[in-house]
Scaffold this motif. Structure first.
Motif, PDB file in Angstrom:
ATOM      1  N   ARG A   1       0.821  -1.217   0.000  1.00 45.20           N
ATOM      2  CA  ARG A   1       0.000   0.000   0.000  1.00 45.20           C
ATOM      3  C   ARG A   1       0.853   1.264   0.000  1.00 45.20           C
ATOM      4  NH1 ARG A   1      -2.377   3.302   3.854  1.00 45.20           N
ATOM      5  NH2 ARG A   1      -1.459   2.111   5.549  1.00 45.20           N
ATOM      6  N   LYS A   2       2.041   1.213   0.634  1.00 47.03           N
ATOM      7  CA  LYS A   2       2.888   2.392   0.754  1.00 47.03           C
ATOM      8  C   LYS A   2       4.174   2.318  -0.062  1.00 47.03           C
ATOM      9  CE  LYS A   2       1.381   3.606   5.457  1.00 47.03           C
ATOM     10  NZ  LYS A   2       1.835   3.820   6.848  1.00 47.03           N
ATOM     11  N   ASP A   3       4.507   1.148  -0.559  1.00 44.82           N
ATOM     12  CA  ASP A   3       5.795   0.943  -1.232  1.00 44.82           C
ATOM     13  C   ASP A   3       5.587   1.020  -2.744  1.00 44.82           C
ATOM     14  OD1 ASP A   3       8.395   0.408  -1.767  1.00 44.82           O
ATOM     15  OD2 ASP A   3       8.364  -1.685  -1.096  1.00 44.82           O
ATOM     16  N   LEU A   4       5.953   2.156  -3.324  1.00 43.22           N
ATOM     17  CA  LEU A   4       5.664   2.373  -4.735  1.00 43.22           C
ATOM     18  C   LEU A   4       6.880   2.109  -5.606  1.00 43.22           C
ATOM     19  CD1 LEU A   4       6.987   5.366  -5.630  1.00 43.22           C
ATOM     20  CD2 LEU A   4       5.086   6.179  -4.246  1.00 43.22           C
ATOM     21  N   VAL A   5       6.615   1.867  -6.895  1.00 43.94           N
ATOM     22  CA  VAL A   5       7.657   1.700  -7.896  1.00 43.94           C
ATOM     23  C   VAL A   5       7.206   2.437  -9.155  1.00 43.94           C
ATOM     24  CG1 VAL A   5       6.683  -0.510  -8.696  1.00 43.94           C
ATOM     25  CG2 VAL A   5       9.070   0.045  -9.185  1.00 43.94           C
ATOM     26  N   THR A   6       8.141   3.099  -9.834  1.00 45.51           N
ATOM     27  CA  THR A   6       7.811   3.872 -11.025  1.00 45.51           C
ATOM     28  C   THR A   6       8.348   3.186 -12.276  1.00 45.51           C
ATOM     29  OG1 THR A   6       9.846   5.188 -11.108  1.00 45.51           O
ATOM     30  CG2 THR A   6       8.080   5.982  -9.645  1.00 45.51           C
ATOM     31  N   ALA A   7       7.870   3.653 -13.414  1.00 42.92           N
ATOM     32  CA  ALA A   7       8.386   3.154 -14.689  1.00 42.92           C
ATOM     33  C   ALA A   7       9.880   3.427 -14.809  1.00 42.92           C
ATOM     34  CB  ALA A   7       7.626   3.803 -15.841  1.00 42.92           C
ATOM     35  N   THR A   8      10.351   4.503 -14.190  1.00 42.94           N
ATOM     36  CA  THR A   8      11.774   4.840 -14.262  1.00 42.94           C
ATOM     37  C   THR A   8      12.624   3.841 -13.490  1.00 42.94           C
ATOM     38  OG1 THR A   8      11.122   7.167 -14.388  1.00 42.94           O
ATOM     39  CG2 THR A   8      13.450   6.702 -14.032  1.00 42.94           C
ATOM     40  N   ASP A   9      12.127   3.358 -12.333  1.00 40.95           N
ATOM     41  CA  ASP A   9      12.840   2.303 -11.615  1.00 40.95           C
ATOM     42  C   ASP A   9      13.124   1.136 -12.554  1.00 40.95           C
ATOM     43  OD1 ASP A   9      12.603   2.645  -8.312  1.00 40.95           O
ATOM     44  OD2 ASP A   9      11.028   3.674  -9.396  1.00 40.95           O
ATOM     45  N   ARG A  10      12.088   0.711 -13.249  1.00 42.47           N
ATOM     46  CA  ARG A  10      12.229  -0.452 -14.136  1.00 42.47           C
ATOM     47  C   ARG A  10      13.114  -0.119 -15.340  1.00 42.47           C
ATOM     48  NH1 ARG A  10       8.960  -4.029 -11.891  1.00 42.47           N
ATOM     49  NH2 ARG A  10       6.983  -3.383 -10.949  1.00 42.47           N
ATOM     50  N   GLN A  11      12.983   1.088 -15.870  1.00 47.84           N
ATOM     51  CA  GLN A  11      13.787   1.492 -17.022  1.00 47.84           C
ATOM     52  C   GLN A  11      15.271   1.536 -16.662  1.00 47.84           C
ATOM     53  OE1 GLN A  11      12.830   5.417 -18.464  1.00 47.84           O
ATOM     54  NE2 GLN A  11      14.455   5.424 -19.995  1.00 47.84           N
TER      55      GLN A  11
ATOM     56  N   GLU B   1      16.718  -5.081  -7.622  1.00 49.61           N
ATOM     57  CA  GLU B   1      15.543  -4.948  -6.763  1.00 49.61           C
ATOM     58  C   GLU B   1      14.270  -5.345  -7.500  1.00 49.61           C
ATOM     59  OE1 GLU B   1      13.060  -1.713  -4.054  1.00 49.61           O
ATOM     60  OE2 GLU B   1      14.731  -1.021  -5.279  1.00 49.61           O
ATOM     61  N   GLU B   2      14.146  -4.921  -8.757  1.00 47.97           N
ATOM     62  CA  GLU B   2      12.896  -5.135  -9.484  1.00 47.97           C
ATOM     63  C   GLU B   2      12.846  -6.465 -10.223  1.00 47.97           C
ATOM     64  OE1 GLU B   2      10.847  -3.021  -8.584  1.00 47.97           O
ATOM     65  OE2 GLU B   2      12.232  -1.493  -7.865  1.00 47.97           O
ATOM     66  N   THR B   3      13.994  -7.029 -10.578  1.00 55.32           N
ATOM     67  CA  THR B   3      14.001  -8.238 -11.414  1.00 55.32           C
ATOM     68  C   THR B   3      14.497  -9.481 -10.700  1.00 55.32           C
ATOM     69  OG1 THR B   3      16.167  -7.584 -12.282  1.00 55.32           O
ATOM     70  CG2 THR B   3      14.245  -6.975 -13.573  1.00 55.32           C
ATOM     71  N   GLY B   4      15.042  -9.341  -9.503  1.00 53.06           N
ATOM     72  CA  GLY B   4      15.509 -10.501  -8.767  1.00 53.06           C
ATOM     73  C   GLY B   4      16.908 -10.934  -9.178  1.00 53.06           C
TER      74      GLY B   4
ATOM     75  N   LEU C   1      15.475  -3.223   6.170  1.00 52.43           N
ATOM     76  CA  LEU C   1      16.057  -2.912   4.869  1.00 52.43           C
ATOM     77  C   LEU C   1      16.417  -4.205   4.139  1.00 52.43           C
ATOM     78  CD1 LEU C   1      18.347   0.062   5.904  1.00 52.43           C
ATOM     79  CD2 LEU C   1      16.231   0.189   4.567  1.00 52.43           C
ATOM     80  N   ASN C   2      16.713  -4.076   2.849  1.00 51.86           N
ATOM     81  CA  ASN C   2      17.137  -5.196   2.025  1.00 51.86           C
ATOM     82  C   ASN C   2      18.602  -5.026   1.625  1.00 51.86           C
ATOM     83  OD1 ASN C   2      14.533  -6.744   1.548  1.00 51.86           O
ATOM     84  ND2 ASN C   2      13.920  -4.684   0.908  1.00 51.86           N
ATOM     85  N   VAL C   3      19.212  -6.115   1.183  1.00 58.75           N
ATOM     86  CA  VAL C   3      20.628  -6.076   0.820  1.00 58.75           C
ATOM     87  C   VAL C   3      20.898  -5.031  -0.248  1.00 58.75           C
ATOM     88  CG1 VAL C   3      22.496  -7.394  -0.243  1.00 58.75           C
ATOM     89  CG2 VAL C   3      21.071  -8.455   1.512  1.00 58.75           C
ATOM     90  N   TYR C   4      20.027  -4.936  -1.270  1.00 60.42           N
ATOM     91  CA  TYR C   4      20.269  -3.985  -2.353  1.00 60.42           C
ATOM     92  C   TYR C   4      20.160  -2.533  -1.896  1.00 60.42           C
ATOM     93  CZ  TYR C   4      15.241  -5.033  -2.538  1.00 60.42           C
ATOM     94  OH  TYR C   4      13.929  -5.287  -2.216  1.00 60.42           O
ATOM     95  N   ASP C   5      19.488  -2.277  -0.766  1.00 60.19           N
ATOM     96  CA  ASP C   5      19.427  -0.915  -0.223  1.00 60.19           C
ATOM     97  C   ASP C   5      20.785  -0.459   0.318  1.00 60.19           C
ATOM     98  OD1 ASP C   5      16.562  -0.679  -0.524  1.00 60.19           O
ATOM     99  OD2 ASP C   5      16.329  -1.880   1.297  1.00 60.19           O
ATOM    100  N   VAL C   6      21.565  -1.403   0.831  1.00 56.31           N
ATOM    101  CA  VAL C   6      22.721  -1.038   1.657  1.00 56.31           C
ATOM    102  C   VAL C   6      24.065  -1.570   1.166  1.00 56.31           C
ATOM    103  CG1 VAL C   6      21.263  -0.852   3.716  1.00 56.31           C
ATOM    104  CG2 VAL C   6      22.389  -3.042   3.196  1.00 56.31           C
ATOM    105  N   ALA C   7      24.078  -2.462   0.174  1.00 55.43           N
ATOM    106  CA  ALA C   7      25.326  -3.152  -0.185  1.00 55.43           C
ATOM    107  C   ALA C   7      26.450  -2.186  -0.514  1.00 55.43           C
ATOM    108  CB  ALA C   7      25.071  -4.103  -1.358  1.00 55.43           C
ATOM    109  N   ALA C   8      26.190  -1.220  -1.403  1.00 55.19           N
ATOM    110  CA  ALA C   8      27.235  -0.260  -1.771  1.00 55.19           C
ATOM    111  C   ALA C   8      27.576   0.660  -0.604  1.00 55.19           C
ATOM    112  CB  ALA C   8      26.789   0.564  -2.980  1.00 55.19           C
ATOM    113  N   GLY C   9      26.576   1.088   0.141  1.00 54.08           N
ATOM    114  CA  GLY C   9      26.811   1.992   1.260  1.00 54.08           C
ATOM    115  C   GLY C   9      27.627   1.363   2.373  1.00 54.08           C
ATOM    116  N   ILE C  10      27.459   0.063   2.584  1.00 55.49           N
ATOM    117  CA  ILE C  10      28.252  -0.638   3.597  1.00 55.49           C
ATOM    118  C   ILE C  10      29.735  -0.535   3.277  1.00 55.49           C
ATOM    119  CG2 ILE C  10      28.847  -2.942   4.446  1.00 55.49           C
ATOM    120  CD1 ILE C  10      25.813  -3.595   4.207  1.00 55.49           C
ATOM    121  N   LEU C  11      30.088  -0.792   2.022  1.00 59.29           N
ATOM    122  CA  LEU C  11      31.498  -0.686   1.628  1.00 59.29           C
ATOM    123  C   LEU C  11      31.999   0.742   1.787  1.00 59.29           C
ATOM    124  CD1 LEU C  11      33.981  -2.162   0.483  1.00 59.29           C
ATOM    125  CD2 LEU C  11      33.190  -1.500  -1.805  1.00 59.29           C
TER     126      LEU C  11
END
Length: 254
Positions: free
Chosen positions: A33-43, A64-67, A204-214
């Motif tokens: 209900r609150k977690d949105l995704v846009t066409a740009t995310d997918r593009q 994130e979008e394609t697994g 959070l998910n791994v893809y949210d933080v992986a680069a930031g952790i490094l």
């Protein structure tokens, strides 16, 4: 691969800048209900996957979008095409593309690009972290009173009853101030650059933080779960210099 990553993420940021402001309510999709995704995310994710596969066809990818794909490869690119989609949709600048490269079980490269802010963070394992090619380091702040921290509320978006509000209400009155960007990738990079002194969040998910952790660890900071262990982000995530991280963890587990 480092130069390839920097060039790639800037191109992805250009796509975001071109599309921001062009989106409509009708173009939105909702994971919850609150977690949105846009066409740009997918593009953007499709663009990144195409470019990576063209250059490194035997590498795995986790978007994130394609697994996940090619999961038996030693290398895996971890992609969040737009971290901070709500900010992106609402015309705000606090969103970023986040890409990390993992070799076996170790993240060896990371980049986070906030195109509307003109900020490109990147890091290489055992070689440091940079903002727009200038070396960065976590702050030396060692007390909550002197600290500006960041946090977020992915837990509320996910509808969790065990959420960050309890921690927020305990910790924030002890701080100098709090910041809320809406992008964990940016928050972690701001810890790495000393722009904020610490960060914590749940759900959070791994893809949210992986680069930031490094970014944080290469900037002489520390990243753990809420108990000081390595099970992040599954058991929460804490990032700061080692002294402040220990103080923050004591607040989160009290």
């Amino acid at each position: 691969m480092h130069s390839f990553l920097k060039e790639l993420i800037v191109k992805a940021g250009d796509l975001c800048l071109a599309e921001q402001g062009q989106l409509t309510l009708q173009s939105l999709e909702f994971k919850t209900r609150k977690d949105l995704v846009t066409a740009t995310d997918r593009q953007v994710e499709a663009f990144l996957i195409q470019e990576i596969q063209s250059r490194f066809p035997d590498h795995g990818i986790w978007g994130e979008e394609t697994g996940q794909m090619l999961t038996d490869s030693d290398y895996c690119w971890i992609i969040d095409p737009i971290d901070g989609t709500t900010s992106f949709f609402h015309g705000q600048p606090y969103y970023a593309i986040s890409i990390a490269l993992k070799k076996k079980q170790e993240i060896i490269l990371g980049a986070v690009y906030a195109p509307a802010l003109g900020q490109l963070f990147h890091a290489r394992k055992n070689q440091g972290a940079w903002l727009n090619d200038h070396p960065i380091q976590v702050s030396a702040t060692t007390t909550l009173t002197d600290a500006v921290m960041a946090t977020g509320f992915a837990c509320l978006r996910a509808g969790k009853k065990n959420n960050n509000l309890v921690h927020f209400n305990r910790i924030v009155p002890q701080l100098r101030d709090i910041r809320r960007c809406g992008s964990a990738a940016i928050d972690l990079c701001y810890v790495a650059a000393g722009k904020v002194d610490g960060f914590w969040e749940m759900n959070l998910n791994v893809y949210d933080v992986a680069a930031g952790i490094l970014m944080v660890t290469e900037a002489q900071g520390e990243v753990t779960d809420f108990t000081g262990g390595p099970d992040f982000p599954e058991k929460g995530i804490v990032a700061a210099n080692p002294v402040l991280a220990d103080i923050l963890r004591s607040q989160l587990t009290s």
